[in-house]
Write an enzyme that holds these catalytic residues in place. Structure first.
Site, short mmCIF file in Angstrom:
data_model
loop_
_atom_site.label_atom_id
_atom_site.label_comp_id
_atom_site.label_asym_id
_atom_site.label_seq_id
_atom_site.Cartn_x
_atom_site.Cartn_y
_atom_site.Cartn_z
N LYS A 114 -6.29 6.42 -5.71
CA LYS A 114 -6.17 5.25 -4.82
C LYS A 114 -7.04 5.43 -3.57
O LYS A 114 -7.70 4.50 -3.14
CB LYS A 114 -4.70 5.02 -4.43
CG LYS A 114 -3.94 4.35 -5.57
CD LYS A 114 -2.50 4.08 -5.24
CE LYS A 114 -1.81 3.48 -6.45
NZ LYS A 114 -0.41 3.89 -6.56
N LYS A 198 -7.95 1.93 -18.75
CA LYS A 198 -6.51 1.67 -18.69
C LYS A 198 -6.26 0.31 -18.04
O LYS A 198 -6.87 -0.01 -17.03
CB LYS A 198 -5.83 2.77 -17.85
CG LYS A 198 -4.32 2.62 -17.82
CD LYS A 198 -3.68 3.51 -16.78
CE LYS A 198 -3.55 2.80 -15.44
NZ LYS A 198 -2.58 3.39 -14.52
N LYS A 201 -3.38 -3.39 -12.64
CA LYS A 201 -3.56 -4.45 -11.65
C LYS A 201 -4.76 -4.14 -10.76
O LYS A 201 -5.56 -5.00 -10.45
CB LYS A 201 -2.31 -4.51 -10.73
CG LYS A 201 -1.04 -4.90 -11.45
CD LYS A 201 0.20 -4.75 -10.56
CE LYS A 201 0.94 -3.43 -10.87
NZ LYS A 201 2.38 -3.53 -11.03
P1 TYM Z 1 3.82 0.69 -12.20
O1 TYM Z 1 4.48 -0.42 -11.48
O2 TYM Z 1 2.39 0.98 -11.92
O3 TYM Z 1 3.94 0.48 -13.75
C1 TYM Z 1 5.19 0.26 -14.37
C2 TYM Z 1 5.23 0.95 -15.72
O4 TYM Z 1 4.20 0.44 -16.56
C3 TYM Z 1 3.46 1.51 -17.11
N1 TYM Z 1 2.07 1.10 -17.30
C4 TYM Z 1 1.36 1.32 -18.42
N2 TYM Z 1 1.68 1.93 -19.58
C5 TYM Z 1 0.73 1.98 -20.53
N3 TYM Z 1 -0.51 1.47 -20.38
C6 TYM Z 1 -0.88 0.85 -19.23
N4 TYM Z 1 -2.10 0.33 -19.11
C7 TYM Z 1 0.07 0.76 -18.18
N5 TYM Z 1 0.06 0.23 -16.93
C8 TYM Z 1 1.29 0.46 -16.41
C9 TYM Z 1 3.55 2.62 -16.08
O5 TYM Z 1 3.30 3.88 -16.67
C10 TYM Z 1 4.97 2.47 -15.61
O6 TYM Z 1 5.87 3.15 -16.46
N6 TYM Z 1 5.40 4.76 -9.78
C11 TYM Z 1 5.80 3.76 -10.75
C12 TYM Z 1 7.05 3.00 -10.34
C13 TYM Z 1 8.21 3.86 -10.04
C14 TYM Z 1 8.99 4.59 -10.99
C15 TYM Z 1 9.98 5.24 -10.24
C16 TYM Z 1 8.93 4.74 -12.38
C17 TYM Z 1 8.74 4.09 -8.81
N7 TYM Z 1 9.80 4.92 -8.94
C18 TYM Z 1 10.96 6.06 -10.86
C19 TYM Z 1 9.89 5.56 -12.99
C20 TYM Z 1 10.87 6.20 -12.25
C21 TYM Z 1 4.66 2.76 -10.89
O7 TYM Z 1 3.87 2.57 -9.99
O8 TYM Z 1 4.67 2.05 -12.04
#
Ligand code: TYM
Length: 328
Positions: A114, A198, A201
């Site tokens: 980031k 990948k 957003k």
């Molecule tokens: P976030 O909001 O970026 O994404 C949510 C979930 O979607 C999955 N994901 C993907 N999986 C496969 N291919 C992709 N292209 C792809 N894009 C997104 C992410 O792996 C994720 O599982 N840090 C986390 C949010 C969070 C969280 C937590 C998750 C905060 N606290 C505690 C689990 C447990 C995040 O930014 O996910």
């Protein structure tokens, strides 16, 4: 009686949900709601590290709730709630931060990535994994369904939990925090975006779950391909079209498209049209369910309130244990 397995995951309301979120996390999370006690939350505290528009944050949070419910989250089985409705998680994050080595956080890919792409190096972005650890540990979670990009965050969580246990636990009383396991589905661990990287957003390469028909078609038709001519054979293994088709088509349909790739005689544009049709049909029942939910004015608020109550009850118990262990 054996305690049911506790499943937890979160998703940031930093934008509109895309099919990478769906196949990487939401679909597996929804499947797991039948296998234990599931808790899923909307990570609005985390979203503050990138979104500084209060109206957008509030709207996105509700929209994530709506979309998750439309995709099949059943609030009678799984609790759905806002992260910020359990403010104790920030208290736990503070306690965890006191044992977390800075050097461990400096190695986090997500932070480095980031900042490399221009995000300000705010302390909250740097300590993001500590808050995420608190999210997981405050519910005594056993399993965390996520995409591969979150794997390192769960390793950090396990590391922090082990440090708390070593520092404050005792052989007599046993561990204070439970070490969670990530659950990552091999086939969907990294869903590619329309440029083959990948789907994310922040890369602007997404296909939204609930985009309108015209926009979704446009996105699918702009999947990047090589310049192989229509007549020539094509490599199915190097194709984003094939990878996305594999998520929504049956085994036989995938096999057939693979053969057509190899045989030649069909252009990428044609394959993309076929992918669009399948994708559009795949999400049709979810769009229908979404319209139904939208007609019930109080539904989302009621679900979030119920979820928050359940989550708070668990968090309260775990925090009592942690506070006692550290001397607060
Ligand atoms: P976030 O909001 O970026 O994404 C949510 C979930 O979607 C999955 N994901 C993907 N999986 C496969 N291919 C992709 N292209 C792809 N894009 C997104 C992410 O792996 C994720 O599982 N840090 C986390 C949010 C969070 C969280 C937590 C998750 C905060 N606290 C505690 C689990 C447990 C995040 O930014 O996910």
């Amino acid at each position: 009686m054996k305690k049911p397995m506790r499943i937890l995951s979160g998703i940031q309301p930093s934008g509109i949900l895309h099919i990478g979120n769906y196949f990487g996390m939401m679909r597996p999370a929804i499947a797991l709601q039948d296998e234990g006690e599931a808790l899923y939350f909307i990570a609005d505290y985390h979203a503050l590290t990138s979104l500084r528009d209060p109206i957008a944050l509030r709207e996105n949070s509700r929209r994530v709730a709506l979309d998750f419910l439309a995709c099949g989250l059943n609030p009678d089985k799984a609790a759905l709630f806002l992260q910020s409705d359990v403010p104790q998680v920030t208290e736990l994050a503070w306690i965890l931060s006191t044992v977390t080595p800075v050097s461990r956080l400096e190695l986090a890919h997500s932070y480095k990535d980031k900042v490399a792409r221009g995000a300000a190096a705010a302390a909250g972005l740097f300590t993001y994994p500590v808050l995420m650890a608190a999210d997981i540990l405050i519910y005594d979670s056993d399993i965390v369904p996520v995409g591969k990009d979150q794997k390192q965050h769960i390793e950090i969580t396990r590391d922090i939990a082990a440090r708390i246990n070593e520092t404050f636990g005792s052989a007599r009383k046993g561990p204070i925090l439970k070490l969670p396991e990530p659950r990552i589905q091999k086939q969907t661990e990294v869903v590619p975006g329309i440029d083959g990287q990948k789907m994310s957003k922040s890369y602007g390469n997404t296909i939204d779950i609930f985009g309108d028909e015209k926009e979704t078609r446009k996105r699918v038709m702009s999947i990047v391909t090589d310049s192989t001519l229509v007549e020539a054979p094509k490599n199915p293994d190097a194709s984003t079209i094939m990878q996305l088709y594999g998520l929504v088509a049956s085994k036989d349909e995938v096999q057939e498209m693979r053969e057509q790739f190899r045989k030649g005689g069909r252009g990428y544009g044609d394959f993309k049209k076929q992918l669009f049709e399948k994708l559009w049909d795949y999400f049709a029942p979810m769009r229908k369910r979404r319209d139904e939910i939208l007609r019930d004015k109080n539904y989302i608020d009621d679900v979030l309130e119920r979820g928050a109550r359940r989550a708070n009850a668990i968090a309260h118990e775990v925090m009592k244990r942690v506070r006692a262990a550290v001397g607060l």
